[in-house]
Enzyme design. Structure first.
Site, PDB file in Angstrom:
ATOM      1  N   GLU A   1       0.851  -1.180   0.000  1.00 23.46           N
ATOM      2  CA  GLU A   1       0.000   0.000   0.000  1.00 23.46           C
ATOM      3  C   GLU A   1       0.888   1.231   0.000  1.00 23.46           C
ATOM      4  OE1 GLU A   1      -3.986   1.095   2.280  1.00 23.46           O
ATOM      5  OE2 GLU A   1      -2.307   0.861   3.655  1.00 23.46           O
TER       6      GLU A   1
ATOM      7  N   THR B   1      -3.824   4.685  -1.207  1.00 27.87           N
ATOM      8  CA  THR B   1      -4.815   5.291  -0.320  1.00 27.87           C
ATOM      9  C   THR B   1      -5.335   6.591  -0.911  1.00 27.87           C
ATOM     10  OG1 THR B   1      -3.261   6.577   0.984  1.00 27.87           O
ATOM     11  CG2 THR B   1      -3.679   4.323   1.714  1.00 27.87           C
ATOM     12  N   TYR B   2      -6.369   7.094  -0.299  1.00 29.88           N
ATOM     13  CA  TYR B   2      -7.026   8.311  -0.770  1.00 29.88           C
ATOM     14  C   TYR B   2      -6.536   9.530  -0.022  1.00 29.88           C
ATOM     15  CZ  TYR B   2     -10.971  10.812  -2.877  1.00 29.88           C
ATOM     16  OH  TYR B   2     -11.754  11.662  -3.608  1.00 29.88           O
TER      17      TYR B   2
ATOM     18  N   ALA C   1      -5.861  11.271   4.037  1.00 29.10           N
ATOM     19  CA  ALA C   1      -6.703  11.601   5.187  1.00 29.10           C
ATOM     20  C   ALA C   1      -7.725  12.661   4.797  1.00 29.10           C
ATOM     21  CB  ALA C   1      -5.849  12.102   6.340  1.00 29.10           C
TER      22      ALA C   1
ATOM     23  N   HIS D   1      -8.157   3.526  -3.351  1.00 32.42           N
ATOM     24  CA  HIS D   1      -9.114   3.787  -2.295  1.00 32.42           C
ATOM     25  C   HIS D   1      -9.967   4.996  -2.687  1.00 32.42           C
ATOM     26  CE1 HIS D   1      -6.734   1.726   1.137  1.00 32.42           C
ATOM     27  NE2 HIS D   1      -6.342   1.255  -0.024  1.00 32.42           N
TER      28      HIS D   1
END
Length: 96
Positions: free
Chosen positions: A17, A48-49, A51, A77
């Protein structure tokens, strides 16, 4: 090939990731990291996108690099919190 198809194959599967950079200056470093990670032949690499979506603008770009340039399946994500319906639809169009 879909990720589920890879995971249904015999053997051990690894995945990684990566996180979109907080600044535009870090974008190339993330691409360099994915280039090195891809040499380990993971089943897929997820992106990931960020926070609250704060670093999400590069998620699709990184996922595309992983899949198109490196030949590794990618999983992007998508966080819908604090996003409008239109923003979510735009991200989905970009990911497609």
């Amino acid at each position: 090939m879909k990720i589920i198809d890879k995971l249904n194959e015999e053997g051990i599967h690894i995945s990684f990731e990566v996180f979109p950079p907080k600044t535009d200056a870090g974008f190339n470093k993330v691409l360099e990291a994915t280039d090195e990670i891809s040499k380990l032949q993971p089943a897929y690499i997820s992106v990931t996108y960020g926070a609250g979506g704060g670093t999400s603008k590069n998620t699709a770009k990184i996922a595309t690099h992983i899949r198109e340039e490196l030949g590794v399946e990618s999983l992007a994500h998508l966080t819908c919190a604090s996003s409008t319906k239109e923003e979510v639809q735009e991200v989905i169009r970009n990911l497609k």
